[in-house]
Design a protein around this motif. Structure first.
Motif, PDB file in Angstrom:
ATOM      1  N   ILE A 107      -0.923 -21.160 -10.542  1.00 46.80           N
ATOM      2  CA  ILE A 107      -1.129 -20.164  -9.488  1.00 46.80           C
ATOM      3  C   ILE A 107      -1.423 -18.827 -10.173  1.00 46.80           C
ATOM      4  CG2 ILE A 107       1.381 -19.849  -9.297  1.00 46.80           C
ATOM      5  CD1 ILE A 107       1.006 -19.125  -6.367  1.00 46.80           C
ATOM      6  N   VAL A 108      -2.332 -18.057  -9.591  1.00 52.22           N
ATOM      7  CA  VAL A 108      -2.766 -16.802 -10.205  1.00 52.22           C
ATOM      8  C   VAL A 108      -2.301 -15.622  -9.362  1.00 52.22           C
ATOM      9  CG1 VAL A 108      -4.751 -15.460 -10.992  1.00 52.22           C
ATOM     10  CG2 VAL A 108      -4.797 -17.955 -11.148  1.00 52.22           C
ATOM     11  N   VAL A 109      -1.880 -14.573 -10.058  1.00 53.10           N
ATOM     12  CA  VAL A 109      -1.431 -13.356  -9.396  1.00 53.10           C
ATOM     13  C   VAL A 109      -1.866 -12.202 -10.283  1.00 53.10           C
ATOM     14  CG1 VAL A 109       0.818 -13.372 -10.576  1.00 53.10           C
ATOM     15  CG2 VAL A 109       0.607 -12.249  -8.359  1.00 53.10           C
ATOM     16  N   CYS A 110      -1.970 -11.019  -9.718  1.00 56.45           N
ATOM     17  CA  CYS A 110      -2.158  -9.833 -10.553  1.00 56.45           C
ATOM     18  C   CYS A 110      -1.037  -8.877 -10.196  1.00 56.45           C
ATOM     19  CB  CYS A 110      -3.526  -9.195 -10.319  1.00 56.45           C
ATOM     20  SG  CYS A 110      -3.819  -7.828 -11.459  1.00 56.45           S
ATOM     21  N   THR A 111       0.001  -8.855 -11.030  1.00 58.38           N
ATOM     22  CA  THR A 111       1.196  -8.096 -10.656  1.00 58.38           C
ATOM     23  C   THR A 111       0.940  -6.599 -10.698  1.00 58.38           C
ATOM     24  OG1 THR A 111       1.933  -8.331 -12.937  1.00 58.38           O
ATOM     25  CG2 THR A 111       2.881  -9.819 -11.325  1.00 58.38           C
ATOM     26  N   LEU A 112       0.045  -6.137 -11.563  1.00 60.68           N
ATOM     27  CA  LEU A 112      -0.155  -4.702 -11.721  1.00 60.68           C
ATOM     28  C   LEU A 112      -1.222  -4.136 -10.802  1.00 60.68           C
ATOM     29  CD1 LEU A 112      -0.020  -3.869 -15.495  1.00 60.68           C
ATOM     30  CD2 LEU A 112       1.382  -2.944 -13.665  1.00 60.68           C
ATOM     31  N   CYS A 113      -2.144  -4.966 -10.370  1.00 66.78           N
ATOM     32  CA  CYS A 113      -3.262  -4.393  -9.628  1.00 66.78           C
ATOM     33  C   CYS A 113      -3.831  -5.455  -8.709  1.00 66.78           C
ATOM     34  CB  CYS A 113      -4.327  -3.896 -10.589  1.00 66.78           C
ATOM     35  SG  CYS A 113      -4.933  -5.194 -11.670  1.00 66.78           S
ATOM     36  N   SER A 114      -5.118  -5.535  -8.615  1.00 69.09           N
ATOM     37  CA  SER A 114      -5.743  -6.508  -7.723  1.00 69.09           C
ATOM     38  C   SER A 114      -6.851  -7.232  -8.463  1.00 69.09           C
ATOM     39  CB  SER A 114      -6.315  -5.800  -6.500  1.00 69.09           C
ATOM     40  OG  SER A 114      -5.389  -4.873  -6.001  1.00 69.09           O
ATOM     41  N   CYS A 115      -6.701  -7.405  -9.759  1.00 72.18           N
ATOM     42  CA  CYS A 115      -7.767  -8.032 -10.532  1.00 72.18           C
ATOM     43  C   CYS A 115      -8.041  -9.429  -9.994  1.00 72.18           C
ATOM     44  CB  CYS A 115      -7.387  -8.097 -12.003  1.00 72.18           C
ATOM     45  SG  CYS A 115      -7.279  -6.446 -12.706  1.00 72.18           S
ATOM     46  N   TYR A 116      -9.297  -9.727  -9.879  1.00 74.20           N
ATOM     47  CA  TYR A 116      -9.719 -10.921  -9.142  1.00 74.20           C
ATOM     48  C   TYR A 116     -11.082 -11.317  -9.686  1.00 74.20           C
ATOM     49  CZ  TYR A 116     -10.279 -13.695  -4.787  1.00 74.20           C
ATOM     50  OH  TYR A 116     -10.423 -14.679  -3.857  1.00 74.20           O
ATOM     51  N   PRO A 117     -11.345 -12.604  -9.818  1.00 77.36           N
ATOM     52  CA  PRO A 117     -12.637 -13.002 -10.403  1.00 77.36           C
ATOM     53  C   PRO A 117     -13.784 -12.917  -9.383  1.00 77.36           C
ATOM     54  CG  PRO A 117     -11.353 -14.941  -9.880  1.00 77.36           C
ATOM     55  CD  PRO A 117     -10.480 -13.757  -9.544  1.00 77.36           C
ATOM     56  N   TRP A 118     -14.253 -11.692  -9.140  1.00 77.88           N
ATOM     57  CA  TRP A 118     -15.319 -11.443  -8.155  1.00 77.88           C
ATOM     58  C   TRP A 118     -16.488 -12.406  -8.307  1.00 77.88           C
ATOM     59  CZ3 TRP A 118     -15.428  -7.227  -4.698  1.00 77.88           C
ATOM     60  CH2 TRP A 118     -14.373  -6.321  -4.836  1.00 77.88           C
ATOM     61  N   ALA A 119     -16.903 -12.603  -9.560  1.00 76.57           N
ATOM     62  CA  ALA A 119     -18.153 -13.340  -9.796  1.00 76.57           C
ATOM     63  C   ALA A 119     -18.083 -14.765  -9.257  1.00 76.57           C
ATOM     64  CB  ALA A 119     -18.477 -13.357 -11.288  1.00 76.57           C
ATOM     65  N   VAL A 120     -16.888 -15.352  -9.278  1.00 77.29           N
ATOM     66  CA  VAL A 120     -16.779 -16.731  -8.795  1.00 77.29           C
ATOM     67  C   VAL A 120     -16.079 -16.849  -7.447  1.00 77.29           C
ATOM     68  CG1 VAL A 120     -17.016 -17.973 -10.966  1.00 77.29           C
ATOM     69  CG2 VAL A 120     -14.785 -17.087 -10.318  1.00 77.29           C
ATOM     70  N   LEU A 121     -15.311 -15.837  -7.050  1.00 76.57           N
ATOM     71  CA  LEU A 121     -14.577 -15.959  -5.788  1.00 76.57           C
ATOM     72  C   LEU A 121     -14.936 -14.909  -4.746  1.00 76.57           C
ATOM     73  CD1 LEU A 121     -10.976 -17.073  -6.798  1.00 76.57           C
ATOM     74  CD2 LEU A 121     -12.902 -18.445  -6.070  1.00 76.57           C
ATOM     75  N   GLY A 122     -15.846 -13.985  -5.063  1.00 72.44           N
ATOM     76  CA  GLY A 122     -16.221 -12.984  -4.071  1.00 72.44           C
ATOM     77  C   GLY A 122     -15.129 -11.946  -3.879  1.00 72.44           C
ATOM     78  N   LEU A 123     -14.879 -11.536  -2.642  1.00 68.83           N
ATOM     79  CA  LEU A 123     -13.880 -10.511  -2.352  1.00 68.83           C
ATOM     80  C   LEU A 123     -12.490 -11.123  -2.288  1.00 68.83           C
ATOM     81  CD1 LEU A 123     -15.739  -8.653   0.528  1.00 68.83           C
ATOM     82  CD2 LEU A 123     -15.219  -7.701  -1.709  1.00 68.83           C
ATOM     83  N   PRO A 124     -11.490 -10.408  -2.806  1.00 66.02           N
ATOM     84  CA  PRO A 124     -10.122 -10.947  -2.720  1.00 66.02           C
ATOM     85  C   PRO A 124      -9.612 -10.940  -1.282  1.00 66.02           C
ATOM     86  CG  PRO A 124     -10.113  -8.756  -3.732  1.00 66.02           C
ATOM     87  CD  PRO A 124     -11.552  -9.108  -3.495  1.00 66.02           C
ATOM     88  N   PRO A 125      -8.833 -11.964  -0.915  1.00 70.17           N
ATOM     89  CA  PRO A 125      -8.202 -11.937   0.408  1.00 70.17           C
ATOM     90  C   PRO A 125      -7.175 -10.807   0.474  1.00 70.17           C
ATOM     91  CG  PRO A 125      -7.357 -13.756  -0.914  1.00 70.17           C
ATOM     92  CD  PRO A 125      -8.485 -13.152  -1.696  1.00 70.17           C
ATOM     93  N   VAL A 126      -6.920 -10.320   1.667  1.00 69.25           N
ATOM     94  CA  VAL A 126      -6.017  -9.184   1.843  1.00 69.25           C
ATOM     95  C   VAL A 126      -4.641  -9.473   1.244  1.00 69.25           C
ATOM     96  CG1 VAL A 126      -4.804  -7.818   3.576  1.00 69.25           C
ATOM     97  CG2 VAL A 126      -7.243  -8.301   3.851  1.00 69.25           C
ATOM     98  N   TRP A 127      -4.134 -10.690   1.460  1.00 69.19           N
ATOM     99  CA  TRP A 127      -2.768 -10.984   0.984  1.00 69.19           C
ATOM    100  C   TRP A 127      -2.664 -10.955  -0.532  1.00 69.19           C
ATOM    101  CZ3 TRP A 127      -3.160 -15.129  -2.134  1.00 69.19           C
ATOM    102  CH2 TRP A 127      -4.111 -16.121  -1.842  1.00 69.19           C
ATOM    103  N   TYR A 128      -3.768 -11.206  -1.242  1.00 65.18           N
ATOM    104  CA  TYR A 128      -3.729 -11.236  -2.709  1.00 65.18           C
ATOM    105  C   TYR A 128      -3.300  -9.887  -3.269  1.00 65.18           C
ATOM    106  CZ  TYR A 128      -5.314 -12.070  -7.522  1.00 65.18           C
ATOM    107  OH  TYR A 128      -5.379 -12.215  -8.885  1.00 65.18           O
ATOM    108  N   LYS A 129      -3.674  -8.819  -2.551  1.00 71.30           N
ATOM    109  CA  LYS A 129      -3.370  -7.469  -3.022  1.00 71.30           C
ATOM    110  C   LYS A 129      -2.016  -6.979  -2.525  1.00 71.30           C
ATOM    111  CE  LYS A 129      -7.354  -6.333  -1.229  1.00 71.30           C
ATOM    112  NZ  LYS A 129      -8.592  -5.642  -0.833  1.00 71.30           N
ATOM    113  N   ALA A 130      -1.391  -7.745  -1.647  1.00 63.08           N
ATOM    114  CA  ALA A 130      -0.147  -7.286  -1.027  1.00 63.08           C
ATOM    115  C   ALA A 130       1.011  -7.341  -2.020  1.00 63.08           C
ATOM    116  CB  ALA A 130       0.174  -8.154   0.185  1.00 63.08           C
ATOM    117  N   PRO A 131       1.833  -6.290  -2.055  1.00 60.15           N
ATOM    118  CA  PRO A 131       2.980  -6.280  -2.979  1.00 60.15           C
ATOM    119  C   PRO A 131       3.876  -7.511  -2.833  1.00 60.15           C
ATOM    120  CG  PRO A 131       2.682  -4.114  -2.009  1.00 60.15           C
ATOM    121  CD  PRO A 131       1.700  -5.027  -1.321  1.00 60.15           C
TER     122      PRO A 131
END
Length: 209
Positions: A107-131
């Motif tokens: 499972i992938v998370v970005c604890t410090l920010c909202s880093c997300y693999p745009w090139a393969v997944l597009g825009l991050p879902p809202v919950w991914y950025k949620a604390p």
């Protein structure tokens, strides 16, 4: 009130948002000029979040399922393997593919920010950025998965990968049984965005809408 929302974590949040900032500026401009309805923008964003964006990643996963040589390359050098299909991040960030197995779920998370693999997944879902997701995915990944409707066997290990601005992760879900004679297009239809973040599994053959 104070300006506590300018703390370091939120400054870090801004690193990923170069593209999003431009999208927002464009939205504001178009909305102010009365050229576009905010609801229409929401529909466009939704399309990128759930339809267009993740299709690139789904193509990567399907190729890895179908071609052992490509899967090996993806394991060794995901950045190059993914770039070979024409999907690369604008910042040139590195990609790493982590493969789910019968023993281990990733499972992938970005604890410090909202880093997300745009090139393969597009825009991050809202919950991914949620604390709540960012903290709980690390502390209680099994509980988080349960909330996403994923019940894993107790003996299956869960590994949590923390992405950074320099390194983004793509989860390669397990290939569902009964797909031996599937084409790569048919396989790609089984790969959901959440299964490439690790908060979901690939669809079973009967589950494709």
């Amino acid at each position: 009130m104070g300006d506590h929302h300018h703390d370091r974590e939120h400054d870090h949040d801004n690193h990923y948002s170069d593209m999003q900032a431009r999208v927002r500026a464009l939205e504001t401009l178009l909305t102010e000029k009365g050229l576009i309805d905010p609801a229409a923008i929401d529909a466009i964003v939704e399309t990128y979040e759930t339809r267009i964006g993740p299709r690139n990643g789904a193509a990567v996963v399907a190729k890895a399922w179908a071609e052992p040589d490509f899967a090996d390359w993806l394991k060794r050098d995901a950045t190059a393997a993914i770039a070979s299909l024409g999907f690369t991040g604008r910042q040139g960030e590195h990609m790493r593919a982590v493969f789910n197995t019968p023993e281990t779920h990733n499972i992938v998370v970005c604890t410090l920010c909202s880093c997300y693999p745009w090139a393969v997944l597009g825009l991050p879902p809202v919950w991914y950025k949620a604390p709540a997701y960012r903290s709980r995915a690390v502390i209680d990944p099994r509980g988080v998965l349960t909330e996403f409707g994923v019940q894993l066997p107790e003996q299956k290990k869960i590994r949590v990968w923390d992405s950074t601005a320099e390194l983004r992760y793509l989860v390669v879900p397990e290939r569902p049984a009964g797909t031996e004679d599937y084409s790569q297009e048919e396989l790609a239809a089984l790969v959901t965005r959440n299964s490439m973040i690790g908060t979901g599994l690939a669809l079973l053959p009967g589950e494709v809408a």
